[in-house]
Design an enzyme around this catalytic site. Structure first.
Site, PDB file in Angstrom:
ATOM      1  N   LYS A   1       0.876  -1.179   0.000  1.00  0.00           N
ATOM      2  CA  LYS A   1       0.000   0.000   0.000  1.00  0.00           C
ATOM      3  C   LYS A   1       0.905   1.217   0.000  1.00  0.00           C
ATOM      4  O   LYS A   1       2.042   1.152   0.468  1.00  0.00           O
ATOM      5  CB  LYS A   1      -0.864   0.024   1.261  1.00  0.00           C
TER       6      LYS A   1
HETATM    7  P1  NAD Z   1     -12.927   7.208  -3.497  1.00  0.00           P
HETATM    8  O1  NAD Z   1     -11.940   8.256  -3.175  1.00  0.00           O
HETATM    9  O2  NAD Z   1     -13.293   6.971  -4.923  1.00  0.00           O
HETATM   10  O3  NAD Z   1     -14.282   7.427  -2.671  1.00  0.00           O
HETATM   11  C1  NAD Z   1     -14.321   7.570  -1.285  1.00  0.00           C
HETATM   12  C2  NAD Z   1     -15.734   8.007  -0.905  1.00  0.00           C
HETATM   13  O4  NAD Z   1     -15.862   8.013   0.511  1.00  0.00           O
HETATM   14  C3  NAD Z   1     -16.107   9.416  -1.369  1.00  0.00           C
HETATM   15  O5  NAD Z   1     -17.458   9.428  -1.771  1.00  0.00           O
HETATM   16  C4  NAD Z   1     -15.928  10.248  -0.095  1.00  0.00           C
HETATM   17  O6  NAD Z   1     -16.704  11.443  -0.093  1.00  0.00           O
HETATM   18  C5  NAD Z   1     -16.438   9.261   0.922  1.00  0.00           C
HETATM   19  N1  NAD Z   1     -16.026   9.564   2.294  1.00  0.00           N
HETATM   20  C6  NAD Z   1     -14.813   9.969   2.745  1.00  0.00           C
HETATM   21  N2  NAD Z   1     -14.851  10.163   4.079  1.00  0.00           N
HETATM   22  C7  NAD Z   1     -16.104   9.869   4.473  1.00  0.00           C
HETATM   23  C8  NAD Z   1     -16.784   9.896   5.728  1.00  0.00           C
HETATM   24  N3  NAD Z   1     -16.143  10.249   6.843  1.00  0.00           N
HETATM   25  N4  NAD Z   1     -18.091   9.536   5.755  1.00  0.00           N
HETATM   26  C9  NAD Z   1     -18.721   9.150   4.630  1.00  0.00           C
HETATM   27  N5  NAD Z   1     -18.142   9.118   3.420  1.00  0.00           N
HETATM   28  C10 NAD Z   1     -16.866   9.478   3.345  1.00  0.00           C
HETATM   29  O7  NAD Z   1     -12.330   5.859  -2.860  1.00  0.00           O
HETATM   30  P2  NAD Z   1     -12.677   4.355  -3.267  1.00  0.00           P
HETATM   31  O8  NAD Z   1     -11.658   3.874  -4.252  1.00  0.00           O
HETATM   32  O9  NAD Z   1     -14.124   4.213  -3.563  1.00  0.00           O
HETATM   33  O10 NAD Z   1     -12.324   3.595  -1.907  1.00  0.00           O
HETATM   34  C11 NAD Z   1     -13.259   3.498  -0.826  1.00  0.00           C
HETATM   35  C12 NAD Z   1     -12.799   2.380   0.102  1.00  0.00           C
HETATM   36  O11 NAD Z   1     -12.727   1.152  -0.602  1.00  0.00           O
HETATM   37  C13 NAD Z   1     -11.418   2.578   0.728  1.00  0.00           C
HETATM   38  O12 NAD Z   1     -11.412   2.009   2.008  1.00  0.00           O
HETATM   39  C14 NAD Z   1     -10.515   1.767  -0.193  1.00  0.00           C
HETATM   40  O13 NAD Z   1      -9.303   1.385   0.417  1.00  0.00           O
HETATM   41  C15 NAD Z   1     -11.422   0.590  -0.473  1.00  0.00           C
HETATM   42  N6  NAD Z   1     -11.085  -0.173  -1.684  1.00  0.00           N
HETATM   43  C16 NAD Z   1     -10.994   0.436  -2.896  1.00  0.00           C
HETATM   44  C17 NAD Z   1     -10.704  -0.323  -4.013  1.00  0.00           C
HETATM   45  C18 NAD Z   1     -10.665   0.279  -5.396  1.00  0.00           C
HETATM   46  O14 NAD Z   1     -10.530  -0.484  -6.347  1.00  0.00           O
HETATM   47  N7  NAD Z   1     -10.814   1.577  -5.566  1.00  0.00           N
HETATM   48  C19 NAD Z   1     -10.493  -1.701  -3.892  1.00  0.00           C
HETATM   49  C20 NAD Z   1     -10.607  -2.299  -2.648  1.00  0.00           C
HETATM   50  C21 NAD Z   1     -10.916  -1.520  -1.539  1.00  0.00           C
END
Ligand code: NAD
Length: 413
Positions: free
Chosen positions: A105
């Site tokens: 990461k």
């Molecule tokens: P992103 O940046 O595209 O979206 C994050 C979202 O969370 C946004 O809508 C943001 O406004 C919201 N957010 C942030 N803080 C918040 C809070 N306190 N309360 C409510 N909403 C809040 O990120 P993403 O890629 O969608 O990732 C989201 C999660 O999924 C993370 O934990 C990431 O590690 C995990 N993840 C992502 C992937 C991927 O392929 N992108 C894969 C596996 C896991």
């Protein structure tokens, strides 16, 4: 009440798996230690001429089963401990799904929303340049995470390739299709979350058709999960982002259209406003945390009425939150299973790049489904036979494979 850090939580989960698997203290020492940590200063010349210095990290938690693999996060709150914890989770996730990878990461402690496009590009390129000596298609393969997307991956791929002197698409995944990205990668994590949701509901004897869902976080994971769930016939009744949540919309695509231009879901036409706290406590069949770590805690878990919680986010639940949900009979589909669709299709992208042969969307979908369904069944079977939670079963499966690989490789010299 103690608030544990994501690293303390991840280590406690590992300790439990090591004990349940009856592994040795030597195994524990190896498994609980990150393989390589790089902390870098990332200077950025802002558009107005000021220079800012941000902290950047890349943690290669494990390279035992193959190159390390994991996302790059741009978020003001990241620190080394959390990055180590997330790299550890990637290690068990890749092993659970049997991908030939370790776990990694990385990220930069910056609020990406404050950067212009040009600043974002300069920061991404400088960060890439700082971690260049330790990444590569056979070493460590970054991907998008919170605050980064396919544009950042294109800049990372270009920076690495310019330094090598030729195009190296396989150094990152989650790239635009024309640069060697995979069909289906954008939606892969959300698709996997939706598949896990459907299967968990069926195992709980709940018909997925018409089942109601609330999703916290409307980014790449939350949005695509919502789209896939609607296609499967479930009803997404609430979504939220960092500013708050909405209910009462007809389709998540209407909310997306609005949030693209307004930067938030709040105020989407025809919707009612709810807080993130209220969203967690909605009377729904499924709750999907898809934002950041530690949203389900000792103080929020007892309000959850959903029968199934599917962790789209990484580490969204503290140990206290987990214990409360378990004692309330909620089936929790753990992060390393529920959101593994992203790294599974990243693996397909890497394989396609290395072979210069690209698959159809149908091939991607079928293979994702095959790998994920196998993991879901394995987790369910182990949870039943050992009388443990899905989280414990998922960790036992992942940790056991890494421990076995360690043992077979032996200790050099
Ligand atoms: P992103 O940046 O595209 O979206 C994050 C979202 O969370 C946004 O809508 C943001 O406004 C919201 N957010 C942030 N803080 C918040 C809070 N306190 N309360 C409510 N909403 C809040 O990120 P993403 O890629 O969608 O990732 C989201 C999660 O999924 C993370 O934990 C990431 O590690 C995990 N993840 C992502 C992937 C991927 O392929 N992108 C894969 C596996 C896991």
């Amino acid at each position: 009440m103690t608030m544990e850090s994501p690293l303390a939580t991840a280590l406690a989960q590992l300790r439990r798996a090591v004990d349940q698997l009856e592994l040795s203290e030597n195994d524990w020492k190896t498994l609980s230690t990150p393989r390589r940590i790089l902390e870098v200063a990332v200077p950025l010349r802002r558009d107005d001429g000021r220079v800012e210095i941000y902290k950047g990290y890349r943690v290669q938690y494990s390279t035992t089963r193959g190159p390390s693999k994991g996302g790059v996060r741009f978020h003001q709150d990241i620190d080394l401990d959390e990055t180590v914890a997330l790299a550890m989770l990637m290690t068990w996730k890749c092993a659970l799904t049997n991908l030939p990878y370790g776990g990694a990461k990385g990220g930069v402690a910056v609020d990406a929303r404050t950067l212009s496009l040009q600043e974002n590009e300069r920061l991404t390129r400088r960060y890439t340049s700082e971690i260049l000596p330790i990444i590569g298609p056979e070493r460590d393969i970054p991907a998008p995470d919170v605050g980064t997307d396919e544009r950042n991956m294109a800049w990372m791929m270009d920076t690495y390739s310019v330094n090598e002197g030729f195009a190296v698409p396989s150094v990152v995944t989650g790239k635009p299709i024309v640069l060697g990205g995979s069909l289906g990668r954008n939606s892969a994590t959300g698709d996997g979350v939706a598949i896990s949701t459907r299967e968990a509901l069926k195992m709980r004897g709940i018909n997925p058709q018409g089942a109601t869902v609330a999703i916290q976080g409307f980014g790449k994971v939350g949005y695509w999960a919502a789209v896939a769930l609607e296609k499967m016939g479930l009803r997404v009744v609430a979504v939220s982002d960092v500013s708050g949540g909405v209910t009462g919309f007809k389709s998540v695509d209407d909310v997306l259209e609005y949030s693209k231009t307004n930067g938030t879901v709040l105020g989407a036409p025809g919707t009612d406003h709810i807080t993130n706290q209220e969203l967690l406590g909605l009377n729904v069949d499924v709750l999907i945390p898809a934002a950041l770590a530690d949203s389900i805690t000792h103080s929020t878990a007892s309000s959850i009425k959903a029968k199934v919680v599917v962790e789209g986010a990484n580490a969204p639940t503290t140990p206290e939150g987990d214990a409360i949900m378990n004692s309330n009979g909620i089936l929790v589909v753990p992060d390393i299973l529920a959101n593994s669709g992203g790294v599974i299709v990243s693996y397909f992208e890497w394989v396609q790049d290395k072979q210069n042969y690209f698959w159809s969307a149908e091939d991607v979908r079928e293979n994702l489904n095959k790998i994920l369904m196998k993991s879901i069944v394995e987790v369910e079977d182990l949870a039943k036979s050992k009388k443990v939670t899905w989280r414990e079963a998922a960790h036992m499966l992942g940790v056991a494979r890494v421990a076995e690989a360690h043992r077979l490789r032996g200790l050099y010299p």
